[in-house]
Design an enzyme around this catalytic site. Structure first.
Site, PDB file in Angstrom:
ATOM      1  N   HIS A 130      -2.847  35.648   6.097  1.00 47.01           N
ATOM      2  CA  HIS A 130      -2.191  34.578   5.329  1.00 47.01           C
ATOM      3  C   HIS A 130      -3.025  33.306   5.328  1.00 47.01           C
ATOM      4  CE1 HIS A 130      -1.102  32.608   9.078  1.00 47.01           C
ATOM      5  NE2 HIS A 130      -0.352  33.629   9.467  1.00 47.01           N
ATOM      6  N   CYS A 154      -1.640  36.577  13.866  1.00 46.40           N
ATOM      7  CA  CYS A 154      -2.065  36.929  12.503  1.00 46.40           C
ATOM      8  C   CYS A 154      -3.536  36.576  12.290  1.00 46.40           C
ATOM      9  CB  CYS A 154      -1.208  36.183  11.482  1.00 46.40           C
ATOM     10  SG  CYS A 154       0.555  36.591  11.549  1.00 46.40           S
TER      11      CYS A 154
END
Length: 334
Positions: free
Chosen positions: A157, A165
Protein backbone atom coordinates in the site's frame (compact mmCIF):
# COMPACT_ATOMS: atom_id res chain seq x y z
CA UNK A 1 -17.51 61.47 -36.82
CA UNK A 2 -19.63 58.54 -38.02
CA UNK A 3 -16.50 56.77 -39.30
CA UNK A 4 -14.79 57.31 -35.96
CA UNK A 5 -17.77 55.91 -34.05
CA UNK A 6 -17.80 52.86 -36.31
CA UNK A 7 -14.10 52.30 -35.63
CA UNK A 8 -14.64 52.66 -31.88
CA UNK A 9 -17.61 50.32 -32.10
CA UNK A 10 -15.56 47.69 -33.88
CA UNK A 11 -12.75 48.04 -31.32
CA UNK A 12 -15.23 47.58 -28.48
CA UNK A 13 -16.71 44.54 -30.17
CA UNK A 14 -13.21 43.07 -30.61
CA UNK A 15 -12.44 43.60 -26.91
CA UNK A 16 -15.75 41.98 -26.00
CA UNK A 17 -14.97 38.97 -28.20
CA UNK A 18 -11.49 38.67 -26.63
CA UNK A 19 -13.01 38.82 -23.14
CA UNK A 20 -15.55 36.09 -24.01
CA UNK A 21 -12.78 33.92 -25.47
CA UNK A 22 -10.63 34.36 -22.37
CA UNK A 23 -13.57 33.51 -20.13
CA UNK A 24 -14.34 30.37 -22.20
CA UNK A 25 -10.72 29.15 -21.96
CA UNK A 26 -10.75 29.79 -18.22
CA UNK A 27 -13.96 27.83 -17.76
CA UNK A 28 -12.69 24.91 -19.87
CA UNK A 29 -9.36 24.74 -18.01
CA UNK A 30 -11.19 24.88 -14.70
CA UNK A 31 -13.53 22.14 -15.84
CA UNK A 32 -10.60 19.91 -16.87
CA UNK A 33 -8.86 20.49 -13.53
CA UNK A 34 -12.06 19.74 -11.66
CA UNK A 35 -12.60 16.58 -13.70
CA UNK A 36 -9.07 15.36 -12.93
CA UNK A 37 -9.58 16.11 -9.26
CA UNK A 38 -12.82 14.14 -9.26
CA UNK A 39 -11.18 10.98 -10.63
CA UNK A 40 -10.38 8.78 -7.61
CA UNK A 41 -6.81 7.48 -7.23
CA UNK A 42 -7.84 3.92 -8.17
CA UNK A 43 -9.13 5.17 -11.54
CA UNK A 44 -6.31 7.52 -12.44
CA UNK A 45 -4.95 6.47 -15.85
CA UNK A 46 -1.31 5.47 -16.11
CA UNK A 47 0.90 8.51 -16.65
CA UNK A 48 1.80 9.24 -20.29
CA UNK A 49 5.48 8.55 -19.58
CA UNK A 50 4.57 5.14 -18.10
CA UNK A 51 2.50 4.25 -21.15
CA UNK A 52 5.35 5.46 -23.37
CA UNK A 53 7.85 3.24 -21.53
CA UNK A 54 5.55 0.23 -21.85
CA UNK A 55 5.30 0.87 -25.57
CA UNK A 56 9.07 1.29 -25.88
CA UNK A 57 9.58 -2.08 -24.17
CA UNK A 58 7.02 -3.76 -26.41
CA UNK A 59 4.66 -4.29 -23.48
CA UNK A 60 0.90 -3.96 -23.70
CA UNK A 61 -0.88 -2.28 -20.79
CA UNK A 62 -3.34 -5.18 -20.97
CA UNK A 63 -0.66 -7.87 -20.60
CA UNK A 64 -0.33 -9.93 -17.39
CA UNK A 65 1.98 -8.80 -14.60
CA UNK A 66 4.17 -10.58 -12.05
CA UNK A 67 5.61 -9.05 -8.86
CA UNK A 68 8.68 -9.86 -6.78
CA UNK A 69 9.55 -8.34 -3.40
CA UNK A 70 12.99 -8.30 -1.77
CA UNK A 71 13.04 -7.31 1.87
CA UNK A 72 16.69 -6.61 2.55
CA UNK A 73 17.10 -4.55 -0.60
CA UNK A 74 13.73 -2.83 0.04
CA UNK A 75 12.70 -3.31 -3.58
CA UNK A 76 9.58 -4.36 -5.46
CA UNK A 77 9.78 -5.46 -9.08
CA UNK A 78 7.00 -5.41 -11.66
CA UNK A 79 7.38 -7.71 -14.66
CA UNK A 80 5.17 -7.70 -17.76
CA UNK A 81 4.47 -10.49 -20.22
CA UNK A 82 5.40 -9.85 -23.83
CA UNK A 83 4.17 -11.50 -27.00
CA UNK A 84 6.58 -14.46 -26.63
CA UNK A 85 4.76 -15.50 -23.44
CA UNK A 86 7.72 -14.67 -21.19
CA UNK A 87 7.98 -11.94 -18.57
CA UNK A 88 10.32 -8.99 -18.97
CA UNK A 89 11.37 -6.53 -16.31
CA UNK A 90 9.40 -3.29 -16.35
CA UNK A 91 10.53 -1.38 -13.25
CA UNK A 92 12.10 -1.87 -9.84
CA UNK A 93 10.43 0.34 -7.24
CA UNK A 94 11.86 1.31 -3.84
CA UNK A 95 9.85 0.01 -0.89
CA UNK A 96 9.52 3.06 1.32
CA UNK A 97 9.01 1.02 4.50
CA UNK A 98 8.48 -2.51 5.80
CA UNK A 99 8.53 -3.80 9.34
CA UNK A 100 10.07 -6.68 11.22
CA UNK A 101 13.17 -8.59 10.14
CA UNK A 102 14.19 -11.23 7.64
CA UNK A 103 11.94 -14.25 8.02
CA UNK A 104 8.26 -15.07 7.51
CA UNK A 105 5.31 -13.66 9.40
CA UNK A 106 4.07 -16.07 12.06
CA UNK A 107 1.48 -14.43 14.27
CA UNK A 108 -0.95 -11.58 14.51
CA UNK A 109 0.80 -8.58 16.03
CA UNK A 110 4.41 -9.66 15.36
CA UNK A 111 4.69 -6.82 12.82
CA UNK A 112 6.50 -9.10 10.41
CA UNK A 113 6.08 -8.58 6.67
CA UNK A 114 5.26 -11.92 4.99
CA UNK A 115 7.59 -14.03 2.90
CA UNK A 116 6.42 -16.71 0.51
CA UNK A 117 4.39 -17.28 -2.63
CA UNK A 118 1.11 -15.36 -2.78
CA UNK A 119 -1.68 -15.05 -5.35
CA UNK A 120 -3.66 -11.82 -5.76
CA UNK A 121 -7.14 -11.87 -7.26
CA UNK A 122 -9.19 -8.84 -8.24
CA UNK A 123 -11.16 -9.02 -4.98
CA UNK A 124 -7.93 -8.34 -3.07
CA UNK A 125 -7.53 -4.93 -4.69
CA UNK A 126 -8.54 -2.17 -2.29
CA UNK A 127 -9.34 1.15 -4.01
CA UNK A 128 -10.57 2.70 -0.74
CA UNK A 129 -7.63 1.95 1.53
CA UNK A 130 -6.86 4.41 4.31
CA UNK A 131 -3.27 3.97 3.09
CA UNK A 132 -4.14 5.56 -0.28
CA UNK A 133 -4.33 2.41 -2.44
CA UNK A 134 -3.62 -1.21 -1.57
CA UNK A 135 -3.80 -4.83 -2.55
CA UNK A 136 -3.99 -7.65 -0.03
CA UNK A 137 -1.23 -10.27 -0.26
CA UNK A 138 -3.61 -13.01 0.86
CA UNK A 139 -1.76 -13.86 4.06
CA UNK A 140 -2.25 -16.38 5.57
CA UNK A 141 -2.13 -18.56 2.48
CA UNK A 142 -2.42 -22.36 2.52
CA UNK A 143 1.21 -22.76 3.63
CA UNK A 144 0.84 -20.23 6.43
CA UNK A 145 -2.38 -21.82 7.67
CA UNK A 146 -0.78 -25.27 7.60
CA UNK A 147 1.77 -23.90 10.07
CA UNK A 148 -0.87 -22.33 12.29
CA UNK A 149 0.14 -18.79 11.43
CA UNK A 150 -2.24 -15.94 12.15
CA UNK A 151 -2.73 -12.41 10.92
CA UNK A 152 -4.78 -10.48 8.40
CA UNK A 153 -4.82 -7.48 6.09
CA UNK A 154 -1.16 -7.72 5.05
CA UNK A 155 -0.89 -5.33 2.14
CA UNK A 156 1.20 -3.58 -0.41
CA UNK A 157 0.00 0.00 0.00
CA UNK A 158 0.90 3.69 0.06
CA UNK A 159 1.58 6.22 2.83
CA UNK A 160 5.08 4.83 3.60
CA UNK A 161 3.88 3.42 6.96
CA UNK A 162 4.14 -0.25 7.87
CA UNK A 163 3.11 -2.59 10.67
CA UNK A 164 3.65 -5.81 8.78
CA UNK A 165 2.98 -4.50 5.28
CA UNK A 166 5.08 -3.35 2.36
CA UNK A 167 4.54 0.41 2.12
CA UNK A 168 5.29 2.52 -0.93
CA UNK A 169 5.00 6.24 -1.53
CA UNK A 170 1.54 7.21 -2.77
CA UNK A 171 2.78 8.00 -6.28
CA UNK A 172 4.44 4.61 -6.70
CA UNK A 173 1.51 2.78 -5.09
CA UNK A 174 -0.77 4.46 -7.65
CA UNK A 175 1.36 3.32 -10.59
CA UNK A 176 1.67 -0.27 -9.33
CA UNK A 177 -2.05 -0.38 -8.58
CA UNK A 178 -2.81 0.98 -12.06
CA UNK A 179 -0.65 -1.67 -13.74
CA UNK A 180 -2.47 -4.42 -11.83
CA UNK A 181 -5.89 -2.86 -12.43
CA UNK A 182 -5.38 -2.65 -16.19
CA UNK A 183 -4.13 -6.25 -16.33
CA UNK A 184 -7.21 -7.45 -14.43
CA UNK A 185 -9.57 -5.50 -16.67
CA UNK A 186 -7.94 -7.06 -19.70
CA UNK A 187 -8.48 -10.62 -18.53
CA UNK A 188 -5.75 -11.60 -16.08
CA UNK A 189 -7.64 -13.47 -13.35
CA UNK A 190 -4.85 -13.26 -10.75
CA UNK A 191 -1.20 -12.35 -10.47
CA UNK A 192 1.60 -13.80 -8.38
CA UNK A 193 3.64 -12.00 -5.74
CA UNK A 194 6.81 -13.75 -4.59
CA UNK A 195 8.13 -12.17 -1.39
CA UNK A 196 11.77 -13.00 -0.61
CA UNK A 197 14.08 -12.09 2.27
CA UNK A 198 16.77 -10.96 -0.20
CA UNK A 199 17.88 -11.51 -3.79
CA UNK A 200 18.39 -15.23 -3.63
CA UNK A 201 21.72 -15.93 -5.23
CA UNK A 202 23.55 -18.93 -3.84
CA UNK A 203 26.28 -16.70 -2.43
CA UNK A 204 23.77 -14.70 -0.43
CA UNK A 205 21.87 -17.73 0.79
CA UNK A 206 25.10 -19.45 1.91
CA UNK A 207 25.59 -16.76 4.54
CA UNK A 208 22.55 -18.15 6.36
CA UNK A 209 23.35 -21.87 6.46
CA UNK A 210 22.89 -21.94 10.23
CA UNK A 211 19.91 -19.61 10.34
CA UNK A 212 16.61 -20.96 11.62
CA UNK A 213 14.89 -20.07 8.33
CA UNK A 214 17.57 -21.51 6.06
CA UNK A 215 15.45 -24.52 5.02
CA UNK A 216 12.45 -22.31 4.30
CA UNK A 217 14.59 -19.93 2.28
CA UNK A 218 16.08 -22.81 0.27
CA UNK A 219 12.55 -23.63 -0.89
CA UNK A 220 11.87 -20.00 -1.75
CA UNK A 221 15.08 -20.03 -3.76
CA UNK A 222 13.66 -22.85 -5.89
CA UNK A 223 10.87 -20.51 -6.98
CA UNK A 224 13.36 -17.69 -7.53
CA UNK A 225 15.64 -19.89 -9.65
CA UNK A 226 12.73 -21.23 -11.71
CA UNK A 227 11.65 -17.75 -12.71
CA UNK A 228 15.22 -16.61 -13.38
CA UNK A 229 15.73 -19.56 -15.74
CA UNK A 230 12.36 -19.51 -17.49
CA UNK A 231 10.89 -16.02 -17.05
CA UNK A 232 7.58 -17.67 -16.18
CA UNK A 233 6.34 -17.88 -12.56
CA UNK A 234 6.27 -21.52 -11.41
CA UNK A 235 3.12 -23.36 -10.42
CA UNK A 236 3.13 -23.64 -6.62
CA UNK A 237 1.41 -26.30 -4.50
CA UNK A 238 1.24 -26.76 -0.74
CA UNK A 239 1.19 -30.25 0.79
CA UNK A 240 2.88 -31.96 3.73
CA UNK A 241 3.11 -28.44 5.20
CA UNK A 242 5.62 -27.36 2.57
CA UNK A 243 5.79 -25.50 -0.71
CA UNK A 244 6.28 -27.58 -3.84
CA UNK A 245 7.69 -25.59 -6.75
CA UNK A 246 6.81 -26.36 -10.38
CA UNK A 247 4.04 -28.69 -9.26
CA UNK A 248 1.46 -29.37 -11.97
CA UNK A 249 -1.45 -31.74 -11.27
CA UNK A 250 -1.95 -34.78 -13.41
CA UNK A 251 -5.70 -34.16 -13.00
CA UNK A 252 -7.79 -31.48 -11.28
CA UNK A 253 -7.98 -32.18 -7.55
CA UNK A 254 -7.92 -30.49 -4.17
CA UNK A 255 -4.52 -30.70 -2.47
CA UNK A 256 -4.51 -30.98 1.32
CA UNK A 257 -1.87 -28.55 2.66
CA UNK A 258 -1.13 -30.84 5.61
CA UNK A 259 -1.79 -34.14 3.82
CA UNK A 260 0.40 -36.34 1.69
CA UNK A 261 1.57 -34.81 -1.58
CA UNK A 262 -0.11 -36.27 -4.66
CA UNK A 263 1.87 -37.16 -7.72
CA UNK A 264 2.84 -34.00 -9.55
CA UNK A 265 4.12 -33.43 -13.05
CA UNK A 266 7.34 -31.42 -13.16
CA UNK A 267 7.36 -30.00 -16.69
CA UNK A 268 10.73 -29.02 -18.09
CA UNK A 269 10.29 -25.71 -19.85
CA UNK A 270 12.44 -24.39 -22.61
CA UNK A 271 14.82 -22.02 -20.77
CA UNK A 272 14.32 -18.36 -21.52
CA UNK A 273 16.22 -17.25 -24.58
CA UNK A 274 15.12 -13.91 -26.00
CA UNK A 275 14.90 -13.26 -29.68
CA UNK A 276 18.08 -11.67 -31.11
CA UNK A 277 16.44 -8.25 -31.22
CA UNK A 278 15.34 -8.57 -27.55
CA UNK A 279 18.63 -9.39 -25.80
CA UNK A 280 19.20 -5.82 -24.65
CA UNK A 281 15.62 -5.48 -23.41
CA UNK A 282 15.86 -8.80 -21.55
CA UNK A 283 18.91 -7.55 -19.65
CA UNK A 284 17.60 -4.06 -18.86
CA UNK A 285 16.78 -3.13 -15.26
CA UNK A 286 15.16 0.24 -14.70
CA UNK A 287 15.27 1.25 -11.04
CA UNK A 288 13.05 4.07 -9.79
CA UNK A 289 14.64 6.53 -7.38
CA UNK A 290 12.76 6.99 -4.11
CA UNK A 291 12.95 6.85 -0.32
CA UNK A 292 13.80 3.68 1.61
CA UNK A 293 13.31 3.78 5.37
CA UNK A 294 15.10 0.44 5.83
CA UNK A 295 18.69 0.07 4.67
CA UNK A 296 20.95 -2.95 4.38
CA UNK A 297 23.05 -2.04 7.42
CA UNK A 298 20.05 -1.81 9.73
CA UNK A 299 18.50 -5.00 8.40
CA UNK A 300 21.83 -6.83 8.72
CA UNK A 301 22.19 -5.83 12.36
CA UNK A 302 18.63 -6.91 13.18
CA UNK A 303 19.10 -10.24 11.39
CA UNK A 304 22.41 -10.95 13.09
CA UNK A 305 20.90 -10.27 16.53
CA UNK A 306 17.92 -12.50 15.75
CA UNK A 307 20.24 -15.32 14.74
CA UNK A 308 22.36 -14.88 17.87
CA UNK A 309 19.23 -15.00 20.05
CA UNK A 310 18.07 -18.16 18.28
CA UNK A 311 21.47 -19.80 18.74
CA UNK A 312 21.54 -18.92 22.44
CA UNK A 313 18.05 -20.37 22.92
CA UNK A 314 18.50 -23.60 20.97
CA UNK A 315 22.22 -24.16 21.32
CA UNK A 316 22.18 -25.10 17.66
CA UNK A 317 25.03 -22.83 16.66
CA UNK A 318 28.60 -22.75 17.85
CA UNK A 319 30.39 -19.43 17.98
CA UNK A 320 32.66 -20.59 15.18
CA UNK A 321 29.76 -21.35 12.84
CA UNK A 322 27.45 -18.46 13.59
CA UNK A 323 27.03 -15.58 11.19
CA UNK A 324 29.43 -12.73 12.05
CA UNK A 325 27.81 -9.69 13.70
CA UNK A 326 26.36 -7.46 11.01
CA UNK A 327 26.80 -10.02 8.23
CA UNK A 328 23.94 -10.09 5.79
CA UNK A 329 22.86 -11.34 2.44
CA UNK A 330 24.28 -8.16 0.97
CA UNK A 331 27.66 -8.86 2.52
CA UNK A 332 27.52 -5.86 4.86
CA UNK A 333 29.81 -6.07 7.88
CA UNK A 334 29.86 -2.96 10.12
Amino acid sequence: MRVRLNILGEMGLARLRHWFAAMLVSVLVGACASTAALIPPAEQPLAPETVSLLDKKGMNTAAPIFVRIFKEESELEVWKMRDDGRFYHFKTYPICNWSGELGPKQAQGDKQAPEGFYTISQTQMNPNSKFYLAFNLGYPNAYDRAHGRTGEALMVHGKCKSAGCYAMTDALAEEIYGLARDAFRSGQTSFEVHAFPFRMTQEKLDRFKKHKWYGFWKTLKEGYDFFEANRIPPAIAVCERRYVVNAVMTAPQVVDPVGRCPRFLRPQLQPFSPRPADWKLAAERLTVVGPKTRDAAEVATTTAQSQADYAATTGSLSSSNSMPPGASALGYNP
